[in-house]
Design an enzyme around this catalytic site. Structure first.
Site, PDB file in Angstrom:
ATOM      1  CD  GLU A   1      41.229  39.469  44.831  1.00 18.91           C
ATOM      2  OE1 GLU A   1      41.463  40.269  43.912  1.00 18.91           O
ATOM      3  OE2 GLU A   1      40.071  39.237  45.245  1.00 18.91           O
TER       4      GLU A   1
ATOM      5  CE  LYS B   1      40.113  40.948  39.985  1.00 17.27           C
ATOM      6  NZ  LYS B   1      39.793  41.454  41.345  1.00 17.27           N
TER       7      LYS B   1
ATOM      8  CB  CYS C   1      38.188  38.403  42.824  1.00 18.29           C
ATOM      9  SG  CYS C   1      36.993  39.067  44.027  1.00 18.29           S
TER      10      CYS C   1
END
Length: 262
Positions: free
Chosen positions: A38, A111, A151
């Site tokens: 990321e 995301k 994440c």
């Protein structure tokens, strides 16, 4: 398949050069699928640094570099995340892009789950500068069906259930050291075990120029929850084979996916 652990800084050109050297190393070890962490192109002192580095989807120096690197090595590159423009002027999309060996971007995942954490002097609020995505994404590749995530998504198993069955889950991250020490490994192994697939987790791992400390501990986990390779801190390569016979063996002996009721 290889995970490229980094400790990215505030200068995009320096981070691309560092990623390039690590990809060279991974390819020399036989990697055909390479995954970056990321925010691999930039981690600055403040969130605005990432917003200012965003690119329009389909053009920009970061995306050009990704396409050229995939072509040069003839590999699949999964760009953990890069900042892309959002529908509002002061925010960004945190986006994972997939490049095939011809340098074509064949998939994009924005995301969905945005991190929030507040404990003592440590505080994060991704919703303040990131516009969330809406849809889970899996991509068909010569290596199998691969689930994309970033994440904080790791804490939401329903995301992966929506994509099941998959052969591989990707988890590029910049996990904080605080939450990483507590939860990172156990969550990674749980996602691999419950989905009976491989999981490749690749983190930012160390102390950045801004003073921020990321957890690292990049690893590749097999469908039984065994860790095949890992690197705790610092830049480096984590590498292992994806074995479809292993997936089939585990799903045949313990057909948990077929036993699902909900």
């Amino acid at each position: 398949m290889a995970a490229i652990q980094m400790v990215s800084g505030p200068r995009v050109a320096d981070n691309l050069a560092a990623a390039g050297r690590l990809i060279d190393d991974a390819v020399a070890q036989g990697a055909q699928l390479v995954v970056l962490p990321e925010y691999f192109p930039i981690i600055g002192a403040v969130d605005a640094d990432r917003v200012n580095a965003r690119e329009d989807f389909g053009r920009g120096p970061i995306q050009d570099w990704l396409a050229a690197t995939a072509i040069r090595h003839g590999i699949w590159i999964f760009a953990g995340s890069i900042p892309l423009t959002a529908t509002v002027a002061d925010k960004m999309r945190n986006s994972s892009l997939v490049y095939n060996p011809a340098g074509e971007c064949v998939a994009r995942y924005d995301k969905v789950h945005l991190f929030g954490f507040n404990k003592g002097e440590e505080s994060y609020d991704e919703a303040a500068f990131i516009e969330p995505g809406d849809d889970p994404v899996a991509v068909a590749t010569p290596f199998g069906r691969i689930a994309l995530s970033i994440c904080y998504d790791l804490r939401f198993p329903e995301l992966y259930r929506a994509l099941a069955p998959v052969d591989l889950i990707l988890m590029p991250a910049a996990f904080t050291d605080t939450t990483g020490r507590a939860h990172w490994e156990i969550l990674l192994r749980a996602r691999a075990i419950e989905n009976q697939c491989y999981l490749l987790a690749v983190g930012q791992g160390g102390r950045h120029e801004s003073g921020r400390v990321t957890h690292g501990n990049s690893m590749i986990v097999d469908p039984w929850g065994e860790i095949l390779d890992r690197k705790m801190k610092g830049p480096g390569v984590v590498i292992a084979d994806l074995d479809h016979a292993r997936i089939a063996e585990i799903r045949a002996s313990l057909p948990a996916l077929a036993h699902r009721k909900l």
